[in-house]
Motif scaffolding. Structure first.
Motif, PDB file in Angstrom:
ATOM      1  N   ALA A  28     -28.334  24.166   0.651  1.00  0.00           N
ATOM      2  CA  ALA A  28     -28.434  23.025   1.115  1.00  0.00           C
ATOM      3  C   ALA A  28     -29.367  22.947   2.274  1.00  0.00           C
ATOM      4  N   ILE A  29     -28.824  23.580   3.437  1.00  0.00           N
ATOM      5  CA  ILE A  29     -29.843  23.274   4.682  1.00  0.00           C
ATOM      6  C   ILE A  29     -31.229  24.019   4.544  1.00  0.00           C
ATOM      7  N   LYS A  30     -31.324  25.270   3.812  1.00  0.00           N
ATOM      8  CA  LYS A  30     -32.832  25.708   3.837  1.00  0.00           C
ATOM      9  C   LYS A  30     -33.498  24.989   2.749  1.00  0.00           C
ATOM     10  N   PRO A  31     -33.237  24.358   1.649  1.00  0.00           N
ATOM     11  CA  PRO A  31     -34.065  23.437   0.856  1.00  0.00           C
ATOM     12  C   PRO A  31     -34.409  22.197   1.864  1.00  0.00           C
ATOM     13  N   TRP A  32     -33.538  21.913   2.436  1.00  0.00           N
ATOM     14  CA  TRP A  32     -33.681  20.486   3.419  1.00  0.00           C
ATOM     15  C   TRP A  32     -35.037  20.720   4.125  1.00  0.00           C
ATOM     16  N   VAL A  33     -34.741  21.712   5.000  1.00  0.00           N
ATOM     17  CA  VAL A  33     -35.880  21.920   5.971  1.00  0.00           C
ATOM     18  C   VAL A  33     -37.292  21.958   5.251  1.00  0.00           C
ATOM     19  N   GLY A  34     -37.348  22.567   4.156  1.00  0.00           N
ATOM     20  CA  GLY A  34     -38.430  22.782   3.334  1.00  0.00           C
ATOM     21  C   GLY A  34     -38.749  21.203   2.737  1.00  0.00           C
ATOM     22  N   MET A  35     -38.085  20.318   2.737  1.00  0.00           N
ATOM     23  CA  MET A  35     -38.583  19.126   2.323  1.00  0.00           C
ATOM     24  C   MET A  35     -38.883  18.030   3.416  1.00  0.00           C
ATOM     25  N   GLN A  36     -38.876  18.586   4.686  1.00  0.00           N
ATOM     26  CA  GLN A  36     -39.490  17.724   5.913  1.00  0.00           C
ATOM     27  C   GLN A  36     -40.962  17.980   5.759  1.00  0.00           C
ATOM     28  N   GLY A  37     -41.370  16.824   5.973  1.00  0.00           N
ATOM     29  CA  GLY A  37     -43.069  16.824   5.903  1.00  0.00           C
ATOM     30  C   GLY A  37     -43.344  15.408   5.519  1.00  0.00           C
ATOM     31  N   PRO A  38     -44.722  15.191   5.039  1.00  0.00           N
ATOM     32  CA  PRO A  38     -45.179  13.989   4.460  1.00  0.00           C
ATOM     33  C   PRO A  38     -44.944  13.765   3.397  1.00  0.00           C
ATOM     34  N   SER A  39     -44.292  14.366   2.208  1.00  0.00           N
ATOM     35  CA  SER A  39     -44.018  13.849   1.165  1.00  0.00           C
ATOM     36  C   SER A  39     -42.867  12.815   1.061  1.00  0.00           C
ATOM     37  N   TYR A  40     -41.860  13.133   1.871  1.00  0.00           N
ATOM     38  CA  TYR A  40     -40.504  12.278   1.878  1.00  0.00           C
ATOM     39  C   TYR A  40     -40.105  11.832   3.275  1.00  0.00           C
ATOM     40  N   GLN A  41     -39.514  10.853   3.310  1.00  0.00           N
ATOM     41  CA  GLN A  41     -38.650  10.617   4.681  1.00  0.00           C
ATOM     42  C   GLN A  41     -37.270  11.193   4.436  1.00  0.00           C
ATOM     43  N   THR A  42     -36.915  11.866   5.351  1.00  0.00           N
ATOM     44  CA  THR A  42     -35.688  13.030   5.099  1.00  0.00           C
ATOM     45  C   THR A  42     -34.524  12.463   5.818  1.00  0.00           C
ATOM     46  N   MET A  72     -27.629  23.020  11.394  1.00  0.00           N
ATOM     47  CA  MET A  72     -28.718  22.096  10.858  1.00  0.00           C
ATOM     48  C   MET A  72     -30.019  22.211  11.770  1.00  0.00           C
ATOM     49  N   LEU A  73     -29.923  22.267  13.124  1.00  0.00           N
ATOM     50  CA  LEU A  73     -30.749  22.284  14.135  1.00  0.00           C
ATOM     51  C   LEU A  73     -31.309  23.601  14.277  1.00  0.00           C
ATOM     52  N   ALA A  74     -30.304  24.641  14.184  1.00  0.00           N
ATOM     53  CA  ALA A  74     -30.760  25.979  14.421  1.00  0.00           C
ATOM     54  C   ALA A  74     -31.531  26.638  13.103  1.00  0.00           C
ATOM     55  N   ALA A  75     -31.245  25.958  11.936  1.00  0.00           N
ATOM     56  CA  ALA A  75     -31.981  26.260  10.831  1.00  0.00           C
ATOM     57  C   ALA A  75     -33.472  25.709  10.498  1.00  0.00           C
ATOM     58  N   GLY A  76     -33.578  24.760  11.344  1.00  0.00           N
ATOM     59  CA  GLY A  76     -34.918  24.073  11.291  1.00  0.00           C
ATOM     60  C   GLY A  76     -35.203  22.691  11.103  1.00  0.00           C
ATOM     61  N   ILE A  77     -33.783  21.929  10.869  1.00  0.00           N
ATOM     62  CA  ILE A  77     -33.697  20.582  10.733  1.00  0.00           C
ATOM     63  C   ILE A  77     -34.273  19.945  12.046  1.00  0.00           C
ATOM     64  N   ASP A  78     -35.695  19.152  12.115  1.00  0.00           N
ATOM     65  CA  ASP A  78     -36.104  18.622  13.362  1.00  0.00           C
ATOM     66  C   ASP A  78     -35.746  17.258  13.428  1.00  0.00           C
ATOM     67  N   PRO A  79     -35.021  16.914  14.416  1.00  0.00           N
ATOM     68  CA  PRO A  79     -34.375  15.470  14.571  1.00  0.00           C
ATOM     69  C   PRO A  79     -35.617  14.599  14.886  1.00  0.00           C
ATOM     70  N   GLU A  80     -36.924  14.855  15.006  1.00  0.00           N
ATOM     71  CA  GLU A  80     -38.110  14.289  15.199  1.00  0.00           C
ATOM     72  C   GLU A  80     -38.619  13.760  13.860  1.00  0.00           C
ATOM     73  N   LYS A  81     -38.633  14.754  12.993  1.00  0.00           N
ATOM     74  CA  LYS A  81     -39.168  14.684  11.570  1.00  0.00           C
ATOM     75  C   LYS A  81     -38.096  14.039  10.712  1.00  0.00           C
ATOM     76  N   SER A  82     -36.809  14.426  10.796  1.00  0.00           N
ATOM     77  CA  SER A  82     -35.819  13.811   9.968  1.00  0.00           C
ATOM     78  C   SER A  82     -34.702  13.129  10.952  1.00  0.00           C
ATOM     79  N   ILE A  83     -34.069  12.262   9.933  1.00  0.00           N
ATOM     80  CA  ILE A  83     -32.893  11.639  10.804  1.00  0.00           C
ATOM     81  C   ILE A  83     -31.692  12.335  10.472  1.00  0.00           C
ATOM     82  N   PRO A 293     -30.436  35.071  14.091  1.00  0.00           N
ATOM     83  CA  PRO A 293     -31.400  34.120  15.106  1.00  0.00           C
ATOM     84  C   PRO A 293     -30.865  32.877  15.052  1.00  0.00           C
ATOM     85  N   ILE A 294     -30.415  32.456  13.633  1.00  0.00           N
ATOM     86  CA  ILE A 294     -29.753  31.115  13.411  1.00  0.00           C
ATOM     87  C   ILE A 294     -28.406  30.967  14.227  1.00  0.00           C
TER      88      ILE A 294
END
Length: 339
Positions: A28-42, A72-83, A293-294
């Motif tokens: 779940a979380i690792k693929p979610w991190v990869g979906m952050q960016g211009p293609s989707y609102q996450t 989620m945060l430690a794995a790379g979910i960015d609360p500025e890029k994602s909600i 590190p996570i």
């Protein structure tokens, strides 16, 4: 009916029951991190309301919610890029779920295999929430007009039910209001299995801690668990097809592939013909490199509960900015008054 265009938007969530495992991270979380960016609102959520379909100790539930958020945060979910928020802070989820309870059919719920698996032979004694929670899951998704949901294969049926509910609502009220959400299922890490039994999914509630990698495990524990993971007497094959009937081998190769961002074919090209004495130490080293590190960052974040709570509240406010107008229009379509 004129078909509207829905902006590409991702929604997904994790229950805070038990600890966060490697299966949650890779599936779940690792693929979610990869979906952050211009293609989707996450939009990512700790689905604490789903957790209480079975009994939860209140203090453990609150801590578990923070642990999932920290992971989620430690794995790379960015609360500025994602909600990022927890479900209970957004009451619109349950408000829409009641409407969907009145749209969904009992027969649809009776076909949900996860309910049958969880209820077992004691189905008459489980909570109504456990029976009806697929309707809440549909509300979680459609409250944001989410067009894509990254899920494991075992959750695909819930996305299909979400599509059925959206289609029936749209048909009943004569408006193409809700999107027909697509499930996103991809990658070798979408279903991580038990380290002691490759036929069972890695679970937070397994009998032995050696069955799973907890995301709070330290480096030594991670290495020890992989080196002691169950394997079989045969060396690794050179072809993916030769992993058939070898569940433990298939699982360990999938974990290596996912952690290293490679295909299963690439891993077997490197290790095919090698024994477990070479592969398992290599897997342990890779896992420590990627996961330690996570886990360290998770511990740091969890030392400040107030900051995690504040972050979840800010995320909930952003989520409600999307949810309120969609719920308001849903009420208007149905003929309900909304204040």
């Amino acid at each position: 009916m004129t078909a509207p265009t829905f902006p590409p938007r991702v929604f997904s969530g994790i229950k805070p029951s038990g600890g966060l495992t490697l299966g949650n991270y890779l599936g779940a979380i690792k693929p979610w991190v990869g979906m952050q960016g211009p293609s989707y609102q996450t939009i990512y959520c700790v689905v604490d309301l789903h957790a209480i379909t079975v009994w939860q100790e209140p203090a453990e539930l609150a801590d578990g919610t923070r642990e999932i958020a920290a992971g989620m945060l430690a794995a790379g979910i960015d609360p500025e890029k994602s909600i990022l928020f927890n479900q209970a802070r957004v009451p619109e989820h349950t408000q829409l779920a009641w409407i969907f309870n009145c749209v969904a059919r009992v027969g649809w719920m009776n076909r949900m295999t996860q309910f049958k698996d969880k209820a077992g032979e004691n189905a008459e004694a489980v909570s109504l929430g456990l029976y009806a929670y697929p309707s809440l899951m549909a509300a979680d998704i459609l409250l944001y007009h989410a067009t894509h949901v990254p899920v494991g294969e075992d959750q695909k049926q819930h996305v299909e039910l979400t599509r059925d509910i959206a289609a029936k609502f749209n048909h009943d009220f004569g408006r193409e209001f809700f999107p027909l959400t697509e499930a996103v299922i991809e990658g070798p890490g979408m279903r991580i299995m038990n380290l002691r039994d490759g036929t069972k999914k890695m679970s937070k509630s397994g009998e032995s801690d050696m069955e799973r990698i907890n995301m709070l495990d330290d480096a030594d524990t991670i290495a020890k668990k992989f080196k002691k993971a169950k394997s079989d007497p045969e060396p690794l094959p050179e072809e993916v097809s030769a992993l058939a009937g070898r569940p433990e081998a298939k699982n360990l190769v999938a974990i290596y592939a996912s952690l290293s961002d490679q295909s299963t074919e690439a891993v077997l090209a490197e290790f095919g013909g090698e024994g477990w004495g070479k592969f398992k130490p290599a897997l342990a080293d890779l896992a420590v490199e990627k996961l330690a590190p996570i886990s360290g960052e998770m511990r740091r974040l969890m030392d400040d509960k107030a900051e995690i709570d504040s972050m979840l509240e800010r995320g909930a406010e952003r989520a409600r900015e999307i949810a309120r107008p969609i719920l308001r229009e849903t009420y208007e379509i149905v003929g309900l008054q909304y204040s």
